[in-house]
Scaffold this motif. Structure first.
Motif, PDB file in Angstrom:
ATOM      1  N   LEU A   7       0.992  -1.088  -0.009  1.00 20.56           N
ATOM      2  CA  LEU A   7       0.066  -0.098  -0.032  1.00 20.56           C
ATOM      3  C   LEU A   7       0.976   1.358  -0.041  1.00 20.56           C
ATOM      4  CD1 LEU A   7      -1.685   0.769   3.647  1.00 20.56           C
ATOM      5  CD2 LEU A   7       0.348  -0.726   3.285  1.00 20.56           C
ATOM      6  N   PRO A   8       0.348   2.436  -0.462  1.00 19.68           N
ATOM      7  CA  PRO A   8       1.117   3.441  -0.326  1.00 19.68           C
ATOM      8  C   PRO A   8       1.539   4.101   0.865  1.00 19.68           C
ATOM      9  CG  PRO A   8      -0.801   3.650  -1.635  1.00 19.68           C
ATOM     10  CD  PRO A   8      -0.990   2.615  -1.097  1.00 19.68           C
ATOM     11  N   GLU A   9       2.742   4.551   1.121  1.00 19.91           N
ATOM     12  CA  GLU A   9       3.401   4.904   2.474  1.00 19.91           C
ATOM     13  C   GLU A   9       2.337   6.015   3.005  1.00 19.91           C
ATOM     14  OE1 GLU A   9       7.147   6.810   4.374  1.00 19.91           O
ATOM     15  OE2 GLU A   9       6.916   7.005   2.235  1.00 19.91           O
ATOM     16  N   LYS A  10       1.487   6.881   2.621  1.00 19.75           N
ATOM     17  CA  LYS A  10       0.557   7.824   2.985  1.00 19.75           C
ATOM     18  C   LYS A  10      -0.477   7.120   3.566  1.00 19.75           C
ATOM     19  CE  LYS A  10      -1.381   8.867  -1.374  1.00 19.75           C
ATOM     20  NZ  LYS A  10      -1.472  10.048  -2.696  1.00 19.75           N
ATOM     21  N   GLY A  11      -0.819   6.090   2.933  1.00 23.30           N
ATOM     22  CA  GLY A  11      -2.018   5.210   3.752  1.00 23.30           C
ATOM     23  C   GLY A  11      -1.597   4.296   4.954  1.00 23.30           C
TER      24      GLY A  11
ATOM     25  N   SER B  72       7.334  -3.029   6.289  1.00 22.76           N
ATOM     26  CA  SER B  72       8.337  -2.736   5.931  1.00 22.76           C
ATOM     27  C   SER B  72       8.843  -1.285   5.704  1.00 22.76           C
ATOM     28  CB  SER B  72       8.593  -3.574   4.432  1.00 22.76           C
ATOM     29  OG  SER B  72       7.981  -2.530   3.285  1.00 22.76           O
ATOM     30  N   ASP B  73      10.172  -1.028   5.525  1.00 18.99           N
ATOM     31  CA  ASP B  73      10.511   0.300   5.090  1.00 18.99           C
ATOM     32  C   ASP B  73       9.829   0.860   3.954  1.00 18.99           C
ATOM     33  OD1 ASP B  73      11.935   0.492   7.561  1.00 18.99           O
ATOM     34  OD2 ASP B  73      13.977  -0.239   6.511  1.00 18.99           O
ATOM     35  N   ALA B  74       9.443   2.060   3.664  1.00 20.71           N
ATOM     36  CA  ALA B  74       8.977   2.479   2.504  1.00 20.71           C
ATOM     37  C   ALA B  74      10.228   2.363   1.387  1.00 20.71           C
ATOM     38  CB  ALA B  74       8.479   4.040   2.596  1.00 20.71           C
ATOM     39  N   GLU B  75       9.453   1.941   0.061  1.00 20.74           N
ATOM     40  CA  GLU B  75      10.608   1.923  -1.128  1.00 20.74           C
ATOM     41  C   GLU B  75       9.701   2.295  -2.300  1.00 20.74           C
ATOM     42  OE1 GLU B  75      12.987  -1.290  -3.616  1.00 20.74           O
ATOM     43  OE2 GLU B  75      12.335  -1.957  -1.709  1.00 20.74           O
ATOM     44  N   LYS B  76      10.042   3.505  -3.002  1.00 21.78           N
ATOM     45  CA  LYS B  76       9.360   3.854  -4.030  1.00 21.78           C
ATOM     46  C   LYS B  76       7.985   4.257  -3.703  1.00 21.78           C
ATOM     47  CE  LYS B  76      12.032   1.718  -7.610  1.00 21.78           C
ATOM     48  NZ  LYS B  76      12.000   0.694  -8.576  1.00 21.78           N
ATOM     49  N   GLY B  77       8.002   5.037  -2.250  1.00 26.08           N
ATOM     50  CA  GLY B  77       6.501   5.420  -2.063  1.00 26.08           C
ATOM     51  C   GLY B  77       5.501   4.419  -1.420  1.00 26.08           C
ATOM     52  N   SER B  78       5.972   3.159  -1.450  1.00 25.37           N
ATOM     53  CA  SER B  78       5.138   2.130  -0.917  1.00 25.37           C
ATOM     54  C   SER B  78       5.845   1.248   0.045  1.00 25.37           C
ATOM     55  CB  SER B  78       4.852   1.031  -2.255  1.00 25.37           C
ATOM     56  OG  SER B  78       4.017   1.648  -3.234  1.00 25.37           O
ATOM     57  N   CYS B  79       4.761   0.484   0.985  1.00 26.54           N
ATOM     58  CA  CYS B  79       5.298  -0.361   2.013  1.00 26.54           C
ATOM     59  C   CYS B  79       4.727  -1.609   1.962  1.00 26.54           C
ATOM     60  CB  CYS B  79       4.777   0.164   3.380  1.00 26.54           C
ATOM     61  SG  CYS B  79       5.486   1.941   3.717  1.00 26.54           S
TER      62      CYS B  79
END
Length: 213
Positions: A119-123, A139-146
């Motif tokens: 899912l998107p990091e902002k979510g 997980s750590d965010a990668e390319k704006g997703s987790c």
């Protein structure tokens, strides 16, 4: 102290000294702890009534009542503790062994299926509020997703993920992907035609000038 050597999860290192905590628990007093729940990014302070500590395949847990509700508190997420003057208030007739038996059964029933989603990091904040303690790993965010691992008692429980709409992708297991796909198709089919209003009588009436009802 109770040791259960049968297999369960992976075993991270405890964040506090187990021997120090065990020594403190002998006094049977309340504890003020700094603890981070699995679904939270920050630790919070709480006061608990401890029964004792348990080792499960090398992973340590504090068994305690938190506002009257029994909890398994993983020591790797317990960053500090302080003994208070007040005695621990435990449930009548309950011991470390009886509380562990109940909590172990509850945890195993809740964790039968691990579902991995992206899912998107902002979510992520919304996911933590909605999924709560079902979140096992983020997980750590990668390319704006987790990538998030969610634990459910069964595959059918993935219905909960539908409320995220197109903001998530189920990655594994394949049975979870298939079930989400089927549920999404059913939902799309149900909304592919205009809704039928099944109420009796006309939806509205028109008065024509010169005519009377």
């Amino acid at each position: 102290m109770l040791v259960d050597s049968t297999a369960w999860f992976a075993a991270p290192e405890a964040a506090v000294e187990v021997s120090d905590l065990a020594s403190t628990l002998r006094h049977r007093r309340r504890l003020r702890i700094l603890y981070r729940r699995s679904a939270e990014s920050q630790a919070s302070t709480r006061v608990v009534d401890p029964y004792g500590i348990v080792a499960k395949s090398g992973r340590w847990y504090l068994v305690a009542d938190d506002q009257g509700d029994s909890r398994l508190l993983a020591l790797e997420r317990l960053s500090a503790f302080e003994q208070l003057d007040a005695p621990a208030v435990l449930q009548p007739g309950e011991t470390l062994r009886t509380r562990w038996a109940v909590l172990k059964k509850r945890t195993e029933e809740q964790d039968r299926v691990s579902v991995t989603i992206r899912l998107p990091e902002k979510g992520l904040d919304l996911a933590r509020r909605v999924l709560g303690t079902r979140i096992h790993h983020v997980s750590d965010a990668e390319k704006g997703s987790c990538v998030v691992v969610v634990r459910y008692p069964d595959i059918e429980s993935v219905r909960q993920l539908l409320q995220f709409g197109d903001h998530i992708e189920v990655l594994a297991p394949e049975t979870a992907r298939a079930r989400i796909s089927q549920l999404a198709r059913d939902l799309a089919d149900r909304h592919s035609t205009p809704a039928c209003d099944c109420r009796s009588g006309p939806l509205f009436s028109i008065n024509v000038p010169g005519q009377y009802n």
